[in-house]
Design an enzyme around this catalytic site. Structure first.
Site, PDB file in Angstrom:
ATOM      1  N   ASP A 131     -15.015  -3.512  -1.367  1.00 16.10           N
ATOM      2  CA  ASP A 131     -14.570  -3.354   0.018  1.00 16.10           C
ATOM      3  C   ASP A 131     -15.789  -3.266   0.920  1.00 16.10           C
ATOM      4  OD1 ASP A 131     -11.981  -3.214  -1.045  1.00 16.10           O
ATOM      5  OD2 ASP A 131     -12.144  -1.040  -1.324  1.00 16.10           O
TER       6      ASP A 131
ATOM      7  N   ASP B  82       0.859  -1.181   0.000  1.00 15.97           N
ATOM      8  CA  ASP B  82       0.000   0.000   0.000  1.00 15.97           C
ATOM      9  C   ASP B  82       0.896   1.231   0.000  1.00 15.97           C
ATOM     10  OD1 ASP B  82      -2.091  -1.742   0.127  1.00 15.97           O
ATOM     11  OD2 ASP B  82      -2.706  -1.223   2.164  1.00 15.97           O
TER      12      ASP B  82
END
Length: 241
Positions: A129, A8
């Protein structure tokens, strides 16, 4: 089952969030390319990258970092976070990634996903998500009323080949994967399902493998040492692991 160690990105650094909270960020390495090369040396073939700034704000603030990793790491890189136009998709594909992940745009731009899936085929995936079963967008800062499974079925009808489903409550928490969620998705869908969030142990990897999932993303557990990548690759049955 294919395993995707994750990087990330935030300000060009490799970081991890706790349950998607930007105020609970840990910087693990300021050189993402070095991290990617370590994953490759351990036997990985794929890499999952997320531009956290792009996810929250849109745009491609970490494009050059992604390009460097895609070109120099020896890994097949997929990227998500802030992909809300075809121009951004083209930027990433031209940078050398093999798959671009749509997220917020799948909710906010009706018809966009179907158009891009028709045009780019397997080079497009959608990140779904979930917070309390509903789809979250804009870097997980906004929760919609779209129910997860129903949304995935819509994506499948739109021609999407793969979904990357994250249980936000497990992400970065080292709590184990939500196997029940992925079992339900696997039974209801024919497209590829990739699990994300909470994969912490070899038992998690084996449970997801046994469901017949296409893949799983490995994040914080790799950085903390709770999960050994070589052992995880072997457990997943990756060719060449």
């Amino acid at each position: 089952m294919e395993l995707f160690p994750a990087i990330d990105l935030y300000t060009g650094w490799a970081v991890r969030l706790y349950k998607g909270d930007y105020n609970q960020m840990t910087v693990y390495d300021k050189d993402p390319l070095a991290v990617a090369r370590r994953f490759r040396e351990a036997g990985a073939r794929f890499l999952h990258m997320v531009d956290l700034e792009g996810a929250r704000d849109g745009g491609t603030p970490n494009l050059e970092t992604v390009r460097a990793v895609a070109v120099q790491s020896g890994l097949r890189v997929e990227i998500g976070g802030g992909v809300r136009s075809e121009a951004v998709i083209r930027q990433y594909l031209d940078a050398g990634v093999f798959r671009v992940i749509l997220g917020t745009a799948a909710i906010t731009q009706p018809g966009f996903v179907a158009e891009m899936a028709a045009k780019y085929g397997e080079r497009i995936a959608v990140g779904v998500d979930l917070r309390d079963g509903c789809v979250a967008i804009r870097g997980w800062t906004e929760v919609t009323d779209a129910e997860g499974l129903a949304f995935c079925k819509r994506l499948e009808a739109d021609g999407v080949r793969a979904v990357i489903v994250t249980d936000i409550s497990r992400d970065g928490a080292l709590r184990g994967a939500n196997v029940a969620l992925y079992r339900r998705l696997r039974e209801a869908l024919t497209m590829d399902v990739v699990a994300s969030g909470g994969v912490t142990t070899l038992a998690d990897v084996e449970a997801l493998r046994d469901l017949g999932l296409a893949g799983a993303i490995l994040g914080k557990a790799l950085y903390t040492g709770d999960l050994d990548l070589r052992a995880a690759l072997a457990a997943a049955g990756e060719v060449g692991a």
